[in-house]
Design a protein around this motif. Structure first.
Motif, mmCIF file in Angstrom:
data_model
loop_
_atom_site.group_PDB
_atom_site.id
_atom_site.type_symbol
_atom_site.label_atom_id
_atom_site.label_comp_id
_atom_site.label_asym_id
_atom_site.label_seq_id
_atom_site.Cartn_x
_atom_site.Cartn_y
_atom_site.Cartn_z
ATOM 1 N N GLY A 1 0.815 -1.212 0.000
ATOM 2 C CA GLY A 1 0.000 0.000 0.000
ATOM 3 C C GLY A 1 0.847 1.259 0.000
ATOM 4 O O GLY A 1 0.821 2.042 -0.953
ATOM 5 N N THR A 2 1.640 1.447 1.053
ATOM 6 C CA THR A 2 2.345 2.724 1.208
ATOM 7 C C THR A 2 3.753 2.705 0.633
ATOM 8 O O THR A 2 4.324 3.751 0.350
ATOM 9 N N HIS A 3 4.345 1.515 0.482
ATOM 10 C CA HIS A 3 5.743 1.426 0.022
ATOM 11 C C HIS A 3 5.829 0.505 -1.191
ATOM 12 O O HIS A 3 6.630 -0.426 -1.241
ATOM 13 N N HIS A 4 4.956 0.801 -2.165
ATOM 14 C CA HIS A 4 4.813 -0.076 -3.323
ATOM 15 C C HIS A 4 6.142 -0.344 -4.031
ATOM 16 O O HIS A 4 6.410 -1.453 -4.488
ATOM 17 N N LEU A 5 7.000 0.665 -4.087
ATOM 18 C CA LEU A 5 8.299 0.515 -4.759
ATOM 19 C C LEU A 5 9.119 -0.628 -4.151
ATOM 20 O O LEU A 5 9.766 -1.404 -4.856
ATOM 21 N N SER B 1 3.463 11.121 -4.535
ATOM 22 C CA SER B 1 4.687 10.401 -4.928
ATOM 23 C C SER B 1 4.334 9.132 -5.694
ATOM 24 O O SER B 1 3.262 8.555 -5.515
ATOM 25 N N GLY B 2 5.261 8.708 -6.521
ATOM 26 C CA GLY B 2 5.119 7.436 -7.219
ATOM 27 C C GLY B 2 6.485 6.808 -7.361
ATOM 28 O O GLY B 2 7.483 7.507 -7.541
ATOM 29 N N GLY B 3 6.527 5.485 -7.260
ATOM 30 C CA GLY B 3 7.807 4.795 -7.368
ATOM 31 C C GLY B 3 7.722 3.686 -8.395
ATOM 32 O O GLY B 3 6.636 3.182 -8.702
ATOM 33 N N SER C 1 14.412 1.463 8.772
ATOM 34 C CA SER C 1 13.286 2.386 8.846
ATOM 35 C C SER C 1 13.128 3.035 7.484
ATOM 36 O O SER C 1 14.091 3.566 6.933
ATOM 37 N N VAL C 2 11.920 2.944 6.957
ATOM 38 C CA VAL C 2 11.686 3.447 5.607
ATOM 39 C C VAL C 2 10.542 4.470 5.652
ATOM 40 O O VAL C 2 9.397 4.102 5.913
ATOM 41 N N CYS D 1 23.077 -6.378 4.052
ATOM 42 C CA CYS D 1 24.427 -6.555 4.642
ATOM 43 C C CYS D 1 25.396 -7.277 3.715
ATOM 44 O O CYS D 1 26.601 -7.140 3.854
ATOM 45 N N PHE D 2 24.865 -8.071 2.785
ATOM 46 C CA PHE D 2 25.750 -8.780 1.866
ATOM 47 C C PHE D 2 26.463 -7.778 0.957
ATOM 48 O O PHE D 2 27.587 -8.013 0.535
ATOM 49 N N GLY D 3 25.795 -6.663 0.674
ATOM 50 C CA GLY D 3 26.440 -5.596 -0.087
ATOM 51 C C GLY D 3 26.706 -5.936 -1.540
ATOM 52 O O GLY D 3 27.578 -5.345 -2.176
ATOM 53 N N GLU D 4 25.942 -6.889 -2.062
ATOM 54 C CA GLU D 4 26.141 -7.267 -3.456
ATOM 55 C C GLU D 4 25.612 -6.172 -4.386
ATOM 56 O O GLU D 4 24.489 -5.706 -4.203
ATOM 57 N N PRO D 5 26.382 -5.757 -5.381
ATOM 58 C CA PRO D 5 25.894 -4.691 -6.264
ATOM 59 C C PRO D 5 24.730 -5.141 -7.155
ATOM 60 O O PRO D 5 23.887 -4.329 -7.503
ATOM 61 N N GLN D 6 24.698 -6.443 -7.531
ATOM 62 C CA GLN D 6 23.683 -6.908 -8.490
ATOM 63 C C GLN D 6 22.465 -7.479 -7.786
ATOM 64 O O GLN D 6 22.210 -8.681 -7.838
ATOM 65 N N THR D 7 21.716 -6.629 -7.107
ATOM 66 C CA THR D 7 20.491 -7.117 -6.501
ATOM 67 C C THR D 7 19.477 -5.985 -6.415
ATOM 68 O O THR D 7 19.808 -4.838 -6.687
ATOM 69 N N ASP D 8 18.226 -6.318 -6.061
ATOM 70 C CA ASP D 8 17.140 -5.367 -6.290
ATOM 71 C C ASP D 8 16.682 -4.559 -5.082
ATOM 72 O O ASP D 8 16.208 -3.438 -5.249
ATOM 73 N N LEU D 9 16.776 -5.108 -3.876
ATOM 74 C CA LEU D 9 16.240 -4.351 -2.737
ATOM 75 C C LEU D 9 17.057 -3.110 -2.382
ATOM 76 O O LEU D 9 16.478 -2.058 -2.098
ATOM 77 N N PRO D 10 18.398 -3.176 -2.342
ATOM 78 C CA PRO D 10 19.151 -1.979 -1.942
ATOM 79 C C PRO D 10 18.841 -0.720 -2.757
ATOM 80 O O PRO D 10 18.646 0.345 -2.162
ATOM 81 N N PRO D 11 18.739 -0.792 -4.094
ATOM 82 C CA PRO D 11 18.385 0.448 -4.810
ATOM 83 C C PRO D 11 17.036 1.006 -4.381
ATOM 84 O O PRO D 11 16.886 2.227 -4.226
ATOM 85 N N ALA D 12 16.049 0.122 -4.165
ATOM 86 C CA ALA D 12 14.716 0.600 -3.776
ATOM 87 C C ALA D 12 14.760 1.227 -2.380
ATOM 88 O O ALA D 12 14.164 2.277 -2.130
ATOM 89 N N LEU D 13 15.490 0.586 -1.458
ATOM 90 C CA LEU D 13 15.593 1.128 -0.094
ATOM 91 C C LEU D 13 16.300 2.481 -0.102
ATOM 92 O O LEU D 13 15.928 3.392 0.636
ATOM 93 N N LEU D 14 17.313 2.598 -0.955
ATOM 94 C CA LEU D 14 18.042 3.865 -1.051
ATOM 95 C C LEU D 14 17.156 4.947 -1.683
ATOM 96 O O LEU D 14 17.130 6.093 -1.217
#
Lengths: 288, 157
Positions: free
Chosen positions: A87-91, A177-179, A169-170, A115-128
């Motif tokens: 609902g609120t954090h669709h991205l 806004s839209g993501g 915390s997000v 924490c793995f810090g892998e560059p090729q993954t999807d959650l970190p860009p969205a969280l950032l």
């Protein structure tokens, strides 16, 4: 796999103590989907595996003030399916749904992915893109690290060896806004991305101008990168095809990809340009 | 270390090596050979089992991580001679050729129908897409999953 001892601490304090005492001889694992693979390939040879999977109170999503508090041990699949997140954090839900396949997402955790810090993954860009903050517990207490300062390099983060990420915390995006998260892979959608983009935009209701833009590019640098020049190009402007194209070119110039089995530098710059355009159009449409 | 878990509905205790994967322990310590190993990287899905009802790759999880949890392998689907409806659907629709990917496909289908009893074709492809059939028998696997959805629904009425 090489032999190791295994321990499953039942409190964060116990986990912190073990990781601190054993230093580089210890390996912390959460879901294990990335780390057990590296253990199998003998790329990691710890003496002690500290399984954080049994730590209480670190699983689940709750609303907290102006945003969500996401426990580090929440499976990625749970983020994807959580009604509040959708609902609120669709991205975030959208990025979660694009991580590997369903088997991996059931075991892999949000905290492990960060924490793995892998560059090729999807959650970190969205969280950032959503301006998340990591809370890390250590022997001296807890500290908050904005994700912008968390990723230091490939497989390298601000989490020290004697620390445990407890939650993220997000903030909830402001109204208007839209993501959008888009990913491009070679072959099947379960593969690691050639590149991915998370974009979060805010459209001013009266002027239709872009009040805020956060484009984050993944897999085209050692860490997920905010496309600062592209973001600045768009901020305060009313979006047009020409402006979006211009921002995408700037983003592809800012990207810092390396050549690997997923493509050359030339190729990845062209892919990222297209992905930035797609993510922007999609995010702006969702904001309206 | 002592591992205690619920395996196919029964409480089991076994002394295991802490560095062995769940796949190793299921096959070698519990002699349950239905769970297959192939890519050993979490990619192909041959080793799919259900952990607390949810599909995971047994090759990239330590057996120790399943302490106190519940695991279902393909051996836990049939009741004696009575095949699980999902197994019946695969038999009746030729949803297998060499059979190596089948345990994983069956367990994934069981979990899919638990989450989503009436999946669309796209939802089935999205859910099962990560599991690889090297015989490329995907058309009949898809047909089998659709038939399984109907059988499971019938059984629950």
């Amino acid at each position: 796999m090489t032999r190791f001892d295994y321990v499953r601490p039942s409190t964060v304090a116990e986990a912190v103590g073990l990781l601190e005492a054993h230093g580089d001889d210890a390996l912390a694992i959460a879901g294990g989907t990335a780390t057990v693979l590296l253990l199998q390939k003998r790329m990691l040879r710890p003496e002690l595996v500290v399984d954080l999977g049994g730590l209480p109170g670190l699983t689940g999503v709750e609303q907290n003030g102006g945003g969500l508090r996401i426990g580090a041990l929440t499976p990625i699949r749970a983020i994807e399916r959580d009604a509040i997140v959708r609902g609120t954090h669709h991205l975030l839900a959208e990025a979660a749904s694009q991580v590997a396949g369903v088997r991996v997402r059931n075991a892999a955790t949000v905290g492990g992915s960060v924490c793995f810090g892998e560059p090729q993954t999807d959650l970190p860009p969205a969280l950032l893109a959503m301006n998340a903050t990591a809370t890390i517990a250590g022997s001296q207490g807890s500290r908050d690290v904005p994700l912008e300062e968390f990723f230091l390099g490939p497989y390298e983060t601000a989490r020290e060896q004697g620390e445990v990420l407890t939650h993220l915390s997000v903030p909830t995006p402001v109204p208007g806004s839209g993501g959008c998260h888009v990913k491009f892979t070679m072959g099947s959608p379960e593969n690691k991305p050639v590149a991915n983009v998370s974009a979060l935009v805010t459209v001013d209701a009266s002027t239709r101008a872009l009040a805020d833009v956060r484009i984050v590019m993944g897999a085209v640098g050692g860490v997920p990168m905010l496309a600062h020049k592209a973001n600045d190009t768009l901020k305060g402007e009313r979006p047009s095809d020409a402006l979006i194209a211009q921002a995408a070119v700037r983003a592809s110039e800012e990207a810092d990809p390396v050549e690997d089995l997923r493509g050359s530098v030339w190729y990845k710059r062209r892919i990222i340009k297209v992905l930035v355009e797609r993510a922007l159009r999609c995010a702006i449409e969702r904001a309206n | 270390m002592q591992l205690e878990l619920t395996l196919n509905g029964k409480t089991e205790r076994r002394e295991i090596a802490p560095h062995h994967t769940l796949l190793d322990v299921l096959r070698d310590d519990f002699n349950l050979k239905g769970t297959k190993g192939y890519c050993h990287s979490g990619v192909c899905g041959a080793c799919t089992v259900l952990l607390d009802g949810k599909p995971i790759s047994a090759c990239i999880m330590l057996a120790s991580q399943t302490q106190g949890k519940s695991i279902t392998t393909v051996e836990g689907l049939a009741e004696g001679e009575n095949l699980h409806p999902v197994q019946r659907a695969f038999v009746e629709n030729f949803g297998l050729q060499c059979g190596y990917c089948t345990p994983g496909m069956l367990l994934l289908t069981v979990a899919l129908l638990e989450e989503n009893p009436e999946p669309s074709k796209e939802e089935i492809v999205d859910y099962l897409g990560g599991n690889i059939c090297r015989c490329t028998g995907y058309a009949n696997i898809l047909k089998s999953v659709q038939a399984a959805a109907a059988l499971v629904k019938e059984a629950s009425l």
